[in-house]
Write a protein that holds these residues in place. Sequence first.
Motif, PDB file in Angstrom:
ATOM      1  N   CYS A   1       1.074  -1.111  -1.369  1.00 10.71           N
ATOM      2  CA  CYS A   1       0.060  -0.105  -1.062  1.00 10.71           C
ATOM      3  C   CYS A   1       0.693   1.073  -0.307  1.00 10.71           C
ATOM      4  N   SER A   2      -0.161   1.959   0.202  1.00 12.43           N
ATOM      5  CA  SER A   2       0.330   3.135   0.917  1.00 12.43           C
ATOM      6  C   SER A   2       1.022   2.733   2.221  1.00 12.43           C
TER       7      SER A   2
ATOM      8  N   SER B   1       4.443   3.313  -2.849  1.00 11.89           N
ATOM      9  CA  SER B   1       3.024   3.059  -3.106  1.00 11.89           C
ATOM     10  C   SER B   1       2.731   3.048  -4.604  1.00 11.89           C
ATOM     11  N   ILE B   2       2.521   1.845  -5.131  1.00 14.37           N
ATOM     12  CA  ILE B   2       2.133   1.782  -6.556  1.00 14.37           C
ATOM     13  C   ILE B   2       0.649   1.417  -6.689  1.00 14.37           C
TER      14      ILE B   2
ATOM     15  N   GLU C   1      -2.155   3.217  -4.429  1.00  8.73           N
ATOM     16  CA  GLU C   1      -2.789   4.529  -4.318  1.00  8.73           C
ATOM     17  C   GLU C   1      -2.200   5.541  -5.303  1.00  8.73           C
ATOM     18  N   GLN C   2      -0.900   5.352  -5.636  1.00 12.99           N
ATOM     19  CA  GLN C   2      -0.243   6.341  -6.501  1.00 12.99           C
ATOM     20  C   GLN C   2      -0.186   5.913  -7.967  1.00 12.99           C
ATOM     21  N   ALA C   3      -0.581   4.681  -8.263  1.00 18.01           N
ATOM     22  CA  ALA C   3      -0.535   4.266  -9.676  1.00 18.01           C
ATOM     23  C   ALA C   3      -1.795   3.497 -10.076  1.00 18.01           C
TER      24      ALA C   3
ATOM     25  N   VAL D   1      -5.278   5.067  -9.494  1.00 23.01           N
ATOM     26  CA  VAL D   1      -5.581   6.405 -10.005  1.00 23.01           C
ATOM     27  C   VAL D   1      -5.341   6.543 -11.507  1.00 23.01           C
ATOM     28  N   HIS D   2      -4.924   5.441 -12.159  1.00 21.58           N
ATOM     29  CA  HIS D   2      -4.732   5.533 -13.614  1.00 21.58           C
ATOM     30  C   HIS D   2      -5.482   4.420 -14.317  1.00 21.58           C
TER      31      HIS D   2
ATOM     32  N   LYS E   1       5.102   4.503 -14.647  1.00 18.84           N
ATOM     33  CA  LYS E   1       5.136   5.313 -13.430  1.00 18.84           C
ATOM     34  C   LYS E   1       5.606   4.466 -12.240  1.00 18.84           C
ATOM     35  N   SER E   2       5.155   3.216 -12.201  1.00 13.83           N
ATOM     36  CA  SER E   2       5.560   2.337 -11.104  1.00 13.83           C
ATOM     37  C   SER E   2       7.069   2.122 -11.115  1.00 13.83           C
TER      38      SER E   2
ATOM     39  N   LEU F   1       8.627   5.205  -9.668  1.00 14.01           N
ATOM     40  CA  LEU F   1       8.446   5.287  -8.213  1.00 14.01           C
ATOM     41  C   LEU F   1       9.423   4.350  -7.497  1.00 14.01           C
TER      42      LEU F   1
END
Lengths: 293, 671
Positions: B75-76, B102-103, B105-107, B110-111, B120-121, B124
Amino acid sequence: MKEYAYFPGCSLEKMAVSYHLSALETTKKLGIKLKELEDWNCCGATTYFYIDELLAYTLCARNLAIAEKTGLDVVAPCSACYKNMYFTAAHLKKDADLAEHVNFALEEDNLQYNGNVNIKHLIEVFAQDVSAEEIKSKVTRPLEGIRVAPYYGCQIVRPQKEKEDVEQPQFFEGILSAIGATPVNYPLKMRCCGGSLIISSRTAALAMVRNLLQSAVDSQATVIATACPMCQVNLECYQQQVNQEFGTNFSFPVLYFTQLIGLAFGIPPKKLGIGKEFVSIAPSLLRAGQSKD
Amino acid sequence: MEKKEKIGVYVCHCGTNIAGVVNVGEVSTWAAENLKDQGVVVSRDYKFMCSSLGQELIQKDIKEYGLTRVVVAACSPHLHEATFRNACKGADLNPYLCELVSIREQASWVHTDKVAATEKSKALISGGVSRVVYNEPLEPLYVPIHPATLVVGGGISGIQAALEIADAGYRVYLVEREPSIGGHMAQFDKTFPTLDCSACILTPRMVQVGSHPNITLLTYSEIEKVEGYVGNFTVSIRKRARSVDEATCTGCGICWEKCPKKVVDNVFEAGMGNRKAIYVPFPQAVPKYPVIDRENCTFYIKGTCKACEKFCPTEAINFAQEDEIINVEVGNVILATGYDPFDARRITQYGYGRLANVFTSLEFERLSNAAGPTGGNIVLRDGKTVPKVVGIVHCVGSRDKNYNEYCSAICCMQSLKFAHLVHERTGAEIYNFYIDIRAPGKGYEEFYHRLLDEGTHFVRGKVAEISDAVRLPGEEGKLIIQVEDTLTGNQLRVPVDMAILSAGLEPRRDAKAVAKQFGISCSADGWLIERHPKLDPVATVTEGIYIAGCVQGPKDIPASVAQGAAAAARILGKIMQKEIALEPIRASIKEEQCSGCRICNNVCPFNAILFHEDKMVSEVNPALCQGCGTCVAACPAGAISGTGFSNQQILSQIEGLMLLNIKSHKETVPA
Ligand SMILES: Cc1cc2nc3c(=O)[nH]c(=O)nc-3n(C[C@H](O)[C@H](O)[C@H](O)COP(=O)(O)OP(=O)(O)OC[C@H]3O[C@@H](n4cnc5c(N)ncnc54)[C@H](O)[C@@H]3O)c2cc1C
Ligand code: SF4
Ligand code: SF4
Ligand code: SF4
Ligand code: SF4
């Protein structure tokens, strides 16, 4: 010399000719030139916007386009004309699509509106562009002892500009004080006169007029001052009908604010269209105007 | 890179929070295979990495594989960076060698495209791996904590905070702007919902503050300047000249009795009553010493009078007294400066200031107060007529986009209290005009029911106008409240004798300036911002600065007291620790590269950069710096670098994100 593009609007040609005359006379005294817009058309009045919005916008935009060519601020003495032009300009600024539609239509007339016109109500010229000192300096017969109900009506301050006080503005009172009159506390000063409701819902409109007249009587005013031909007609010409409907007994003088200014400036009453009223004005008012001669 | 790092990668499922969208197994295997060259020696996925089992997994690997770097993809960092850094620390790995990716909040959050989110993960994580190589072991900075505390504002929240800390045995400097402490609570007669007498519960606390050996009370004083950082603030306080010598004055009151100069009291009496030029705001004032209001005192205006001096039995009057600047050292600060009432004049259609019998809530508090200007008699502005019908308007200036969008939280209850007092003392007919009744506290809803039983009329509708334009029989001499009753759909004209505007709460007019002085900020509404709206409501982003009471937002007395106590407890905890560890993430300036332009001095939101006039270079105070990075970006000479955010770290992270670090990818990316 200050110069404005002047949009008299349909009413001032006939029905409100005294407003027209007094507007021209009083501004002239203040060194202001009102240059009538060439080939102007109706602003759409109270109903057109509800019948065909796009066409109504186009009507107003045409006047704005003509005004834009003069490079001057445009001034409307009628509150409805003012409000229609003001919010048309505001909408065109916000809505590019609408502006495109409207300009497409204006092309027929070789006109285009680019959104660069300032729109003012005539009373704003007196309240903002001219200082109270300038007005005072032209007063030769201050309206001492004359108690005036400043009737703004509901459209002058609409739509609201920035943080403008739309509930209890004071600029009308300021003008009246500058000509030596006493502005009274007129609690209903911002209330609607009924507008064109008089045609569609007569009794409701008459009740609104009655309230305005009663409030003026209660505040012990000598005269109501208006800044709009529609307000003037509703308040002045329907007094008989109000009396019939409600068993009242009103006979209350109503004048355009420019007529009062004109009297204070010592302009002969006739030149201000005085004498054409439905309800004759109190002789004291004319006397106050003449007393210093 | 001389020494090859050994990196462990840990991919968390977060239940289905991440695993529901990102194929965590695939990501973990991918990292093991493709990031080998970067030094990844082990990669795992696990259901809840933050659980103790998850943490143990990491610690075991650190020992077994001799990991020198750890990347956790979860997480974040806001949430669990500290958790994983601590886990590393537990296994003797410097915590700053652990990087959180952060996979969630950032993945996953949001997807919706699972394949893309998985890819994307990977990117990252690749970025995190490339970056962590350049992470440096950092040690926290320890600074000693000065055991004294500054409390600004002597309302109920400041009083509570000061007493808690002082009772625990530590010094408190309590700075209050007015001549007496007490704040708004001192102005009330009764407090909702229990209707205890406000003065009866407040005065004992005020007296305790005044006599507490550990509290230095500075009233009629304001903060002049604040310097330093958590544990070590230096504060200059301007103690305004009282013109009365506190050492000799006994508070006997002869001076204000004899003073011939009456002044309308716009502060304590809300304009409803008078005081003298020499005065104490109210009889129970703490301290009991008066002040001379120099703007209104005849002596300061005309040079004559001195009646107070003549009659003072102890020669305490001192016209020549000057403001004093007092410097104190403190370790922590509590801001408890409270609120201002909304200025009801702004809603012109409600007629306050124009129509005599329209009152504000604070005016009504004074009117109903037994110690107030009418001795508690609820009367009209003429000072004698008892109203027969009273209208109370809720939400004045609140829940209205033209003024304040927020609910002021206390004014429903305050309106109910008013209705009760009017009923009890006058028997008048009462109308409450409300939008919604908000009565969420303990005993509050019950109080509302009590009012219903008392026969108060509740009209649901926002008042359009209060006017004196009477029309119908029975309206003569009354105020007309125009409102739509939204429950029946009817327009009402309610004639009343008295209208009370329940004005909402607003941030203090100078809240922004005070916040700036202490290096914290205000929300868009103007209230001071807490560190976290739920989990950290009394701390702020600046270490050592706490907020309590209405300065943080509208609230009632119980909540203000709770916050005062909470802030005190937080500070006592810090004082007990004696020293505080500061995050080592901060900026430093290379002296030889600094051109002395001073650009960084002004951009730093925490005033952490000082300028050495002699050497003409800037320097970062490590204890004040919060590591935000603003100055690093702003320095035109590139002289500032941020620990944990070096150019090398950022650039290689970007390379990693673009998968430029992976050989097979290098070929596919066009040059
Ligand atoms: C009309 C009304 C009635 C209310 N009735 C009730 C009730 O019955 N029950 C209830 O629970 N709540 C009630 N409340 C809410 C209550 O007033 C607040 O919850 C409480 O007063 C908050 O206390 P405080 O210490 O945070 O702020 P305040 O009471 O505002 O105190 C702040 C203090 O800080 C001082 N100060 C401000 N700025 C500075 C500065 N820069 N430097 C130094 N000192 C400064 C001020 O002078 C003041 O003494 C009511 C509110 C109103 C408006
Ligand atoms: S008369 Fe003197 S001693 Fe008494 S309160 Fe006033 S200043 Fe203090
Ligand atoms: S000098 Fe006179 S006016 Fe001033 S505080 Fe003393 S008694 Fe009052
Ligand atoms: S507490 Fe009640 S009166 Fe106050 S703003 Fe909220 S809803 Fe309105
Ligand atoms: S990084 Fe720079 S701007 Fe940010 S707090 Fe530290 S010194 Fe100030």
